[in-house]
Design an enzyme around this catalytic site. Structure first.
Site, PDB file in Angstrom:
ATOM      1  N   LYS A   1       0.878  -1.183   0.000  1.00  0.00           N
ATOM      2  CA  LYS A   1       0.000   0.000   0.000  1.00  0.00           C
ATOM      3  C   LYS A   1       0.910   1.228   0.000  1.00  0.00           C
ATOM      4  CE  LYS A   1      -2.589   3.323   1.702  1.00  0.00           C
ATOM      5  NZ  LYS A   1      -1.826   4.489   1.249  1.00  0.00           N
TER       6      LYS A   1
ATOM      7  N   GLU B   1       8.987   1.828  10.936  1.00  0.00           N
ATOM      8  CA  GLU B   1      10.088   2.747  10.608  1.00  0.00           C
ATOM      9  C   GLU B   1       9.479   4.137  10.601  1.00  0.00           C
ATOM     10  OE1 GLU B   1      13.187   1.996  10.257  1.00  0.00           O
ATOM     11  OE2 GLU B   1      13.064  -0.178  10.142  1.00  0.00           O
TER      12      GLU B   1
ATOM     13  N   GLU C   1       9.273  16.833  14.095  1.00  0.00           N
ATOM     14  CA  GLU C   1       9.790  16.591  12.755  1.00  0.00           C
ATOM     15  C   GLU C   1       9.094  17.501  11.737  1.00  0.00           C
ATOM     16  OE1 GLU C   1       8.637  12.935  10.767  1.00  0.00           O
ATOM     17  OE2 GLU C   1      10.728  12.577  10.236  1.00  0.00           O
TER      18      GLU C   1
HETATM   19  P1  NAD Z   1       2.095   9.015   6.913  1.00  0.00           P
HETATM   20  O1  NAD Z   1       2.270   8.350   8.234  1.00  0.00           O
HETATM   21  O2  NAD Z   1       1.133  10.126   6.800  1.00  0.00           O
HETATM   22  O3  NAD Z   1       1.656   7.949   5.809  1.00  0.00           O
HETATM   23  C1  NAD Z   1       2.418   6.784   5.552  1.00  0.00           C
HETATM   24  C2  NAD Z   1       1.516   5.728   4.927  1.00  0.00           C
HETATM   25  O4  NAD Z   1       0.564   5.303   5.892  1.00  0.00           O
HETATM   26  C3  NAD Z   1       0.704   6.201   3.715  1.00  0.00           C
HETATM   27  O5  NAD Z   1       0.675   5.170   2.757  1.00  0.00           O
HETATM   28  C4  NAD Z   1      -0.676   6.436   4.315  1.00  0.00           C
HETATM   29  O6  NAD Z   1      -1.709   6.323   3.370  1.00  0.00           O
HETATM   30  C5  NAD Z   1      -0.734   5.305   5.331  1.00  0.00           C
HETATM   31  N1  NAD Z   1      -1.692   5.502   6.425  1.00  0.00           N
HETATM   32  C6  NAD Z   1      -2.011   6.657   7.044  1.00  0.00           C
HETATM   33  N2  NAD Z   1      -2.947   6.417   8.004  1.00  0.00           N
HETATM   34  C7  NAD Z   1      -3.181   5.085   8.003  1.00  0.00           C
HETATM   35  C8  NAD Z   1      -4.039   4.224   8.758  1.00  0.00           C
HETATM   36  N3  NAD Z   1      -4.831   4.689   9.719  1.00  0.00           N
HETATM   37  N4  NAD Z   1      -4.044   2.902   8.483  1.00  0.00           N
HETATM   38  C9  NAD Z   1      -3.228   2.398   7.529  1.00  0.00           C
HETATM   39  N5  NAD Z   1      -2.421   3.163   6.760  1.00  0.00           N
HETATM   40  C10 NAD Z   1      -2.384   4.499   7.009  1.00  0.00           C
HETATM   41  O7  NAD Z   1       3.565   9.475   6.474  1.00  0.00           O
HETATM   42  P2  NAD Z   1       3.993  10.292   5.175  1.00  0.00           P
HETATM   43  O8  NAD Z   1       3.616  11.729   5.351  1.00  0.00           O
HETATM   44  O9  NAD Z   1       3.583   9.585   3.941  1.00  0.00           O
HETATM   45  O10 NAD Z   1       5.598  10.149   5.277  1.00  0.00           O
HETATM   46  C11 NAD Z   1       6.388  10.950   6.078  1.00  0.00           C
HETATM   47  C12 NAD Z   1       6.781  10.228   7.357  1.00  0.00           C
HETATM   48  O11 NAD Z   1       7.441   8.995   7.046  1.00  0.00           O
HETATM   49  C13 NAD Z   1       7.777  11.019   8.173  1.00  0.00           C
HETATM   50  O12 NAD Z   1       7.414  11.002   9.529  1.00  0.00           O
HETATM   51  C14 NAD Z   1       9.086  10.274   7.967  1.00  0.00           C
HETATM   52  O13 NAD Z   1      10.028  10.428   8.979  1.00  0.00           O
HETATM   53  C15 NAD Z   1       8.609   8.872   7.861  1.00  0.00           C
HETATM   54  N6  NAD Z   1       9.632   8.041   7.199  1.00  0.00           N
HETATM   55  C16 NAD Z   1      10.329   7.138   7.960  1.00  0.00           C
HETATM   56  C17 NAD Z   1      11.335   6.370   7.387  1.00  0.00           C
HETATM   57  C18 NAD Z   1      12.130   5.375   8.194  1.00  0.00           C
HETATM   58  O14 NAD Z   1      12.691   4.474   7.608  1.00  0.00           O
HETATM   59  N7  NAD Z   1      12.210   5.510   9.503  1.00  0.00           N
HETATM   60  C19 NAD Z   1      11.619   6.511   6.024  1.00  0.00           C
HETATM   61  C20 NAD Z   1      10.888   7.444   5.281  1.00  0.00           C
HETATM   62  C21 NAD Z   1       9.892   8.197   5.878  1.00  0.00           C
END
Ligand code: NAD
Length: 519
Positions: A202, A277, A412
């Site tokens: 997803k 992550e 962040e």
């Molecule tokens: P996000 O948490 O908003 O979304 C990530 C994913 O989760 C998307 O596909 C979203 O549709 C899905 N999602 C959101 N709510 C959900 C739910 N209730 N149930 C299931 N799926 C759900 O994050 P983003 O804005 O896409 O990405 C940025 C974040 O990702 C930052 O906090 C960044 O630090 C983190 N990130 C972490 C790593 C790592 O390896 N630690 C790497 C890259 C990005």
């Protein structure tokens, strides 16, 4: 010279005619979900507009999957796990398929890089390197597939032979963010397939196109239908349905802490195993004894590479008192003349922010930092880039005189915004570095090796870089302490996350004791 938009758009389809072309509807690429080996329309018949962040215009339509689509995808993955060619394959055969997929990535990397650039606006030069490196994930885990050996236990019980073996963990759901769609997906998909699980992916609703294009390579590599599936759409709709499905055994999530917490709570209801992550607010620590020219490059790479849209961004720059002012001046000079432009232009150094909501979030945090009393020394506004008036560009931004308790130091931003914080000595640096809910990574710049080792021990983060920054490899485990996550991706540890360990006890012929007679 930047190539024309028409030249670039011509590269959004695979050059190889045996790989299908994504259909265009009203001039927009219209994608399907990938379920049970085929591209299919979403059951609800709705699509989400996907924006090109450079042109600021819609270029594609991504299926808006619903719970009904999640159900179809999980059913396909569950069936492919239980019967058919996949469970019948040896680990060596799975490994060969993964290596074939690695070869196809090398062969088609240029096309994948163009689609990813169109969708999230990263520099083409960086994407080309990423695609080339991404093949290594499939080579590495393809090689590892048949090397997960169990053990024979020297048992303390008489008359038994006890051994352990690794088995695939079942049906896996992988949920990804938008900042690096294909590499972050591959960090999950490669070990999951090597382990023998089946997968539902997803991607982020902002950047799904490259992952759907990638399924053409998964098919060409020869993975059986249902082994890899993709459903796209909003987290609260399709993501939540995937996480809640009792047939799913395991969840691998990369994203923000808020969504991570929600997913973790839901997963706990069915005792699903989870890796998380999550985000970071990583300290990049410059001691007075560092090679300051190297440290400036490390500070810039830490926060301004990928416009700061990186989980490991070194967004807190801790600088020792005695060099603080000189170092900030050097840093500001280094970024004074950075070049914005189209991400395909080799001269471009700073690409746009990937999504409109992210650009607005950056602006909000710059406002918060200013209101908190941090001193703006560079940037602080959108960049106007000739030829791209609607592009989502933002200037590299530096705040000095930041107190570690300010929100700009604790939360962040996920953008090109650096908070510079002073420290006195080693103890003070450790105190500030660890005074945070996150623990993803840290950088240390010093020429003293005893100090480097001591700091690496004392800082609570999953990755420590000494005199370098952002170094990662498929061969090395990666993950966070504290709110930055749980579990590890990469290396052998990353593959064990997709496996269950089973303990088998075989009687060697000694008579089984009567349970009612105690000896
Ligand atoms: P996000 O948490 O908003 O979304 C990530 C994913 O989760 C998307 O596909 C979203 O549709 C899905 N999602 C959101 N709510 C959900 C739910 N209730 N149930 C299931 N799926 C759900 O994050 P983003 O804005 O896409 O990405 C940025 C974040 O990702 C930052 O906090 C960044 O630090 C983190 N990130 C972490 C790593 C790592 O390896 N630690 C790497 C890259 C990005």
């Amino acid at each position: 010279m930047s190539p024309s938009v028409a030249d670039l758009d011509a590269k959004l389809d695979p050059a190889d005619a045996s790989l299908a072309r994504t259909p265009r509807v009203n001039g927009l690429a219209r994608y399907g979900l990938f379920i049970d080996g085929a591209f299919v329309d979403p059951i609800g018949g709705q699509w989400i507009a996907s924006e090109d962040p450079v042109a600021g215009k819609v270029w594609a339509e991504i299926p808006r999957g619903t719970a009904a689509d999640a159900e179809r995808a999980v059913a396909a993955a569950a069936a492919a796990f239980a019967r058919g060619p996949w469970p019948a394959m040896s680990a060596s055969q799975r490994g060969a398929l993964l290596r074939r997929l690695g070869d196809l990535i090398i062969e088609h990397g240029e096309w994948l890089a163009h689609v990813e650039m169109k969708d999230n606006g990263k520099l083409l030069a960086e994407l080309r390197m990423q695609m080339k490196y991404m093949a290594n994930y499939y080579y590495y885990y393809g090689g590892l597939a048949d090397k997960m050996e169990g053990t024979v236990i020297p048992s303390d019980k008489p008359g038994v032979f006890n051994y352990t073996k690794y088995e695939p963990a079942g049906v896996v759901v992988c949920i990804m963010p938008w900042n690096s769609p294909l590499p972050l997906m591959s960090l999950k998909l490669a070990p999951a397939l090597a382990a023998g699980t089946t997968v539902v992916l997803k991607p982020s609703e902002f950047t799904s196109a490259s992952l759907l294009e990638f399924m053409k390579l998964v098919t060409a590599a020869g993975f059986p239908p249902g082994v890899v599936n993709v459903v796209t759409g909003y987290g609260a709709e399709v993501g939540d349905a995937l996480v809640s499905d009792p047939r799913v055994d395991r969840i691998a999530f990369t994203g923000g802490p808020d969504a991570g917490r929600m997913i973790n709570e839901k997963a706990a209801r069915h005792m699903k195993r989870v890796t998380m992550e999550l985000g970071g607010k990583s300290p990049n620590i410059v001691f007075a004894d560092a090679d300051l020219d190297e440290a400036v490059k490390g500070a810039v790479a830490g926060i301004f590479a990928a416009s700061g849209q990186s989980c490991v961004a070194g967004s807190r720059l801790l600088v020792q008192d005695s060099i603080h002012d000189a170092f900030v001046a050097k840093l500001t000079a280094f970024i004074a003349n950075v070049r914005f432009g189209h991400p395909s232009d080799p001269a471009t150094q700073i690409a746009p922010i990937s999504t409109r909501p992210q650009l607005e979030k950056i602006e909000r945090y710059v406002g918060i930092a200013t209101a908190e009393g941090a001193r703006l020394v560079a940037g602080g506004k959108r960049a106007q880039v000739p030829g791209w008036p609607d592009g989502l560009f933002y200037e590299p931004t530096i705040f000095a005189d930041v107190d570690n308790r300010m929100r700009i130091a604790q939360e962040e931003v996920f953008g090109p915004v650096l908070a510079v914080i002073r420290f006195r000595d080693d103890d003070d640096a450790v105190r500030i570095a660890n005074d945070i809910d996150f623990g993803l990574a840290a950088g240390i710049w010093t020429q003293s090796m005893p100090r480097a080792f001591a700091m690496a021990d004392r800082i609570r983060a999953g990755t420590i870089w000494v005199n370098n920054y952002r170094m990662t490899s498929t061969t090395s485990p990666f993950g966070g302490f504290k709110l930055s996550g749980m579990g590890r991706e990469g290396g052998i540890a990353g593959m064990r996350e997709y496996m269950e360990i089973k303990s088998v006890w075989i009687s060697t012929g000694v008579e089984f004791p009567n349970p009612f007679v105690r000896r």
